[in-house]
Design an enzyme around this catalytic site. Structure first.
Site, PDB file in Angstrom:
ATOM      1  N   HIS A 157       0.842  -1.647   0.279  1.00  0.00           N
ATOM      2  CA  HIS A 157      -0.332  -0.030   0.026  1.00  0.00           C
ATOM      3  C   HIS A 157       0.808   1.575   0.148  1.00  0.00           C
ATOM      4  O   HIS A 157       1.838   1.606  -0.665  1.00  0.00           O
ATOM      5  CB  HIS A 157      -0.810   0.161   1.200  1.00  0.00           C
ATOM      6  CG  HIS A 157      -2.682   1.047   1.539  1.00  0.00           C
ATOM      7  ND1 HIS A 157      -2.209   1.642   0.775  1.00  0.00           N
ATOM      8  CD2 HIS A 157      -2.861   1.305   2.276  1.00  0.00           C
ATOM      9  CE1 HIS A 157      -3.636   2.644   0.637  1.00  0.00           C
ATOM     10  NE2 HIS A 157      -3.290   2.216   1.958  1.00  0.00           N
ATOM     11  N   ASP A 164       2.527   5.258  -7.148  1.00  0.00           N
ATOM     12  CA  ASP A 164       3.876   5.275  -7.016  1.00  0.00           C
ATOM     13  C   ASP A 164       5.036   5.044  -7.542  1.00  0.00           C
ATOM     14  O   ASP A 164       6.076   4.973  -7.359  1.00  0.00           O
ATOM     15  CB  ASP A 164       3.429   3.987  -5.774  1.00  0.00           C
ATOM     16  CG  ASP A 164       3.163   4.580  -4.613  1.00  0.00           C
ATOM     17  OD1 ASP A 164       2.410   5.443  -4.215  1.00  0.00           O
ATOM     18  OD2 ASP A 164       1.936   3.012  -4.409  1.00  0.00           O
ATOM     19  N   HIS A 208      -2.787  -2.449  -9.598  1.00  0.00           N
ATOM     20  CA  HIS A 208      -3.391  -1.760  -8.829  1.00  0.00           C
ATOM     21  C   HIS A 208      -5.213  -2.869  -9.441  1.00  0.00           C
ATOM     22  O   HIS A 208      -5.604  -3.589  -9.124  1.00  0.00           O
ATOM     23  CB  HIS A 208      -3.562  -0.451  -9.432  1.00  0.00           C
ATOM     24  CG  HIS A 208      -5.075   0.644  -8.585  1.00  0.00           C
ATOM     25  ND1 HIS A 208      -6.336   0.321  -7.548  1.00  0.00           N
ATOM     26  CD2 HIS A 208      -3.706   0.408  -7.383  1.00  0.00           C
ATOM     27  CE1 HIS A 208      -5.750   0.816  -6.886  1.00  0.00           C
ATOM     28  NE2 HIS A 208      -4.594   1.556  -6.425  1.00  0.00           N
TER      29      HIS A 208
HETATM   30  N1  CMC Z   1       4.623  -7.334 -10.798  1.00  0.00           N
HETATM   31  C1  CMC Z   1       4.745  -8.611 -11.805  1.00  0.00           C
HETATM   32  N2  CMC Z   1       2.898  -9.042 -11.376  1.00  0.00           N
HETATM   33  C2  CMC Z   1       2.119  -8.493 -11.014  1.00  0.00           C
HETATM   34  C3  CMC Z   1       2.189  -7.616 -10.411  1.00  0.00           C
HETATM   35  C4  CMC Z   1       2.945  -7.033 -10.366  1.00  0.00           C
HETATM   36  N3  CMC Z   1       3.615  -5.419  -9.697  1.00  0.00           N
HETATM   37  N4  CMC Z   1       1.179  -7.089 -10.038  1.00  0.00           N
HETATM   38  C5  CMC Z   1      -0.121  -7.832 -10.184  1.00  0.00           C
HETATM   39  N5  CMC Z   1       0.816  -8.886 -10.719  1.00  0.00           N
HETATM   40  C6  CMC Z   1       0.683 -10.061 -11.708  1.00  0.00           C
HETATM   41  C7  CMC Z   1      -0.374 -11.556 -10.661  1.00  0.00           C
HETATM   42  O1  CMC Z   1       1.061 -11.855 -10.443  1.00  0.00           O
HETATM   43  C8  CMC Z   1      -1.303 -12.430 -11.214  1.00  0.00           C
HETATM   44  O2  CMC Z   1      -0.482 -12.756 -12.175  1.00  0.00           O
HETATM   45  P1  CMC Z   1      -1.149 -14.246 -12.359  1.00  0.00           P
HETATM   46  O3  CMC Z   1      -2.446 -14.194 -12.478  1.00  0.00           O
HETATM   47  O4  CMC Z   1      -0.743 -15.112 -13.322  1.00  0.00           O
HETATM   48  O5  CMC Z   1      -1.241 -14.981 -10.537  1.00  0.00           O
HETATM   49  C9  CMC Z   1      -1.784 -10.777 -11.373  1.00  0.00           C
HETATM   50  O6  CMC Z   1      -0.505  -9.641 -12.139  1.00  0.00           O
HETATM   51  C10 CMC Z   1      -2.606 -10.992 -10.819  1.00  0.00           C
HETATM   52  O7  CMC Z   1      -2.318 -10.117  -9.173  1.00  0.00           O
HETATM   53  P2  CMC Z   1      -3.350 -10.110  -7.616  1.00  0.00           P
HETATM   54  O8  CMC Z   1      -1.830  -9.789  -6.429  1.00  0.00           O
HETATM   55  O9  CMC Z   1      -4.746 -11.197  -7.943  1.00  0.00           O
HETATM   56  O10 CMC Z   1      -3.114  -8.847  -7.874  1.00  0.00           O
HETATM   57  P3  CMC Z   1      -3.933  -7.943  -6.578  1.00  0.00           P
HETATM   58  O11 CMC Z   1      -5.208  -6.489  -7.484  1.00  0.00           O
HETATM   59  O12 CMC Z   1      -4.591  -8.687  -5.278  1.00  0.00           O
HETATM   60  O13 CMC Z   1      -2.842  -6.181  -6.573  1.00  0.00           O
HETATM   61  C11 CMC Z   1      -1.243  -4.677  -6.213  1.00  0.00           C
HETATM   62  C12 CMC Z   1      -2.899  -5.930  -6.558  1.00  0.00           C
HETATM   63  C13 CMC Z   1      -1.150  -3.388  -5.985  1.00  0.00           C
HETATM   64  C14 CMC Z   1      -1.339  -5.319  -4.613  1.00  0.00           C
HETATM   65  C15 CMC Z   1      -0.504  -5.912  -6.913  1.00  0.00           C
HETATM   66  O14 CMC Z   1      -0.472  -5.247  -8.721  1.00  0.00           O
HETATM   67  C16 CMC Z   1       1.166  -5.759  -6.608  1.00  0.00           C
HETATM   68  O15 CMC Z   1       1.437  -6.276  -5.409  1.00  0.00           O
HETATM   69  N6  CMC Z   1       1.730  -4.282  -7.059  1.00  0.00           N
HETATM   70  C17 CMC Z   1       2.975  -4.125  -6.483  1.00  0.00           C
HETATM   71  C18 CMC Z   1       2.987  -3.237  -5.426  1.00  0.00           C
HETATM   72  C19 CMC Z   1       2.849  -1.776  -6.052  1.00  0.00           C
HETATM   73  O16 CMC Z   1       3.149  -1.300  -6.197  1.00  0.00           O
HETATM   74  N7  CMC Z   1       1.680  -1.330  -5.037  1.00  0.00           N
HETATM   75  C20 CMC Z   1       1.181   0.422  -4.742  1.00  0.00           C
HETATM   76  C21 CMC Z   1      -0.269   0.120  -4.889  1.00  0.00           C
HETATM   77  S1  CMC Z   1      -0.631   1.718  -5.734  1.00  0.00           S
HETATM   78  C22 CMC Z   1      -0.912   2.860  -4.511  1.00  0.00           C
HETATM   79  C23 CMC Z   1      -2.301   2.264  -3.404  1.00  0.00           C
HETATM   80  O17 CMC Z   1      -3.161   2.692  -3.438  1.00  0.00           O
HETATM   81  O18 CMC Z   1      -2.057   2.308  -2.176  1.00  0.00           O
END
Ligand code: CMC
Length: 422
Positions: free
Chosen positions: A263, A358, A302
């Site tokens: 986050h 970010d 996201h």
């Molecule tokens: N790099 C590589 N792969 C990713 C990433 C990433 N940053 N984000 C998601 N994926 C992949 C993930 O491995 C999954 O692939 P598969 O379907 O093959 O298993 C797919 O995309 C869906 O990911 P998810 O984890 O189910 O998606 P989510 O909605 O639960 O997670 C997130 C959202 C923000 C936690 C995630 O995208 C992430 O960890 N991003 C990196 C950290 C980041 O930049 N966070 C800041 C968010 S914006 C600020 C805020 O609003 O707080």
């Protein structure tokens, strides 16, 4: 076509039609047909936990609006304190309302001396400023006992002003402590963002004069971070607030949620990632590693945006203005190449992974001289207005205490065995 769904319990053949209202179906209706059968939704990916009229977010189209106003217009024309007022009150202030609001916030920036001398100075010398902030915000509740009167409008307004006003003071105090510099008192002659910069950087000069471009950039970043509907920290605020605890305690919980790298800690993770990549030649290899499941591309992806985060677009433009003053962040070229590679790679395209807020904010903060540990703290300062707007909305909705159900997957009943016979 009727705006409803029909569900059938195949065990009994019973059906129930449920209306679709504001894009959702009320779970209370569902429970009428299926008592004891719960929606299984870890991470609340498809659950609307509340109705809200504060922020509107369309993740597919990349749209963000506060109280109906597009984020692009607010970023261009407004300022953080005006946006905070808008989030809290639902309307932009008149000139008189704004003057009053700014005066109130400015005159509540001081913290109790015990807070600084005894509380903050009690931390270990290398304490993380976000850890200090989480604790300091909770500690504020012990200074303002009237904060417990959450249904008294006068008391509520006062705590809102205090929290918004004192966040920058606490944030800067945490930083000054961590670098062994003396605390700087707020300067009531300065505007919100300028005052924060003064408390951060002032040394021996009579009055700190922050660079107007950098002050404006910081104020803009505050606007962009002020609210984002039901994100993890806002949910924490609403959940804790739903037990009717005071706003400082709820805000501290929200800060704690913001502390995590998924986050508010993501921009810090971006800088660490870019630093570890080190040079342009290493970008392709890094992306290949991510695609093989070794780590994530920080600042990408996201839960809601399946398009370019509109805040990231605005920040990217601001970065150029900031770098003209501070000099270019050497990590920028790596970031630009990384973005280019990812946006043209099928792994990221198919998963709709785009830069989020970010990806570039950390580069700006770093160029402005903020240490990495301060990044989540910089996020918490403006998000406080969003948290409080949601807290008030939740209380006004007379919402129930947050108390989800679970699907029990543990062992069935069994008898206790004494330790010697295990
Ligand atoms: N790099 C590589 N792969 C990713 C990433 C990433 N940053 N984000 C998601 N994926 C992949 C993930 O491995 C999954 O692939 P598969 O379907 O093959 O298993 C797919 O995309 C869906 O990911 P998810 O984890 O189910 O998606 P989510 O909605 O639960 O997670 C997130 C959202 C923000 C936690 C995630 O995208 C992430 O960890 N991003 C990196 C950290 C980041 O930049 N966070 C800041 C968010 S914006 C600020 C805020 O609003 O707080």
């Amino acid at each position: 076509m009727p705006e409803s769904i029909t569900i059938t319990d195949n065990r009994t053949g019973q059906s129930l039609e449920i209306p679709i209202t504001d894009g959702g179906v009320p779970a209370t209706e569902w429970a009428k047909l299926l008592p004891g059968i719960w929606f299984y939704d870890p991470g609340f990916t498809t659950t609307a936990a509340c109705a809200s009229s504060i922020s509107y977010l369309d993740g597919d189209a990349g749209i963000l609006r506060y109280r109906g106003y597009p984020i692009e217009q607010l970023a261009e024309k407004s300022n953080y304190l005006e946006v905070a007022y808008l989030l809290l009150h639902g309307e932009l202030p008149t000139e008189a309302q704004f003057d009053d609001w700014e005066h109130e916030v400015t005159h509540h920036t001081f913290i109790h001396e015990n807070m600084r001398k005894r509380f903050l100075e009690g931390f270990h010398y290398d304490a993380h400023p976000m850890g200090m902030l989480v604790s300091a915000v909770a500690a504020l509740s012990t200074f303002y006992l009237d904060a417990k009167e959450i249904f008294n409008p006068e008391s509520r307004d006062k705590q809102v002003i205090r929290l918004i006003a004192k966040m920058p003071t606490l944030a800067a105090a945490a930083h000054r402590f961590s670098v062994g510099m003396p605390f700087v008192y707020p300067d009531n002659g300065l505007k919100f963002a300028a005052n924060f910069l003064s408390m951060m950087w002032k040394t021996a000069e009579f009055r700190f004069e922050p660079d107007p471009v950098l002050t404006k950039a910081l104020d803009l970043l505050f606007i962009l971070h002020a609210d984002h509907e039901q994100n993890c920290s806002t949910t924490a605020m609403r959940v804790v607030g739903s037990s009717h605890s005071d706003p400082y305690s709820a805000c501290s919980a929200a800060c704690a949620a913001l502390y995590g790298p998924r986050h508010g800690g993501a921009n810090e993770a971006v800088i660490r990632m870019l630093t570890s990549i080190g040079s342009l030649e290493n970008v392709d290899a890094f992306v290949a590693e991510v695609k093989q499941g070794h780590g994530r591309l920080q600042g990408f992806g996201h839960r809601v945006y399946k398009n370019y985060d509109p805040r990231a677009k605005i920040i990217k433009k601001t970065a150029d203005e900031v770098f003209k003053i501070t000099g270019k962040n050497p990590l920028l070229d790596i970031a630009l190449k990384l973005e280019d590679v990812a946006l043209n790679d099928d792994y990221f395209i198919s998963r709709k992974l785009y830069p989020n807020v970010d990806f570039y904010s950390g580069l700006i903060y770093q160029a402005m001289g903020f240490p990495l540990e301060m990044f989540p703290v910089l996020f918490a300062i403006p998000r406080t207005s969003g948290w409080l707007a949601h807290w008030i909305e939740m209380l006004d909705q007379d919402s129930k205490i947050a108390r989800p159900r679970q699907l029990y997957t543990g062992t069935d009943v069994r008898n206790y065995t004494p330790i010697e016979s295990r």
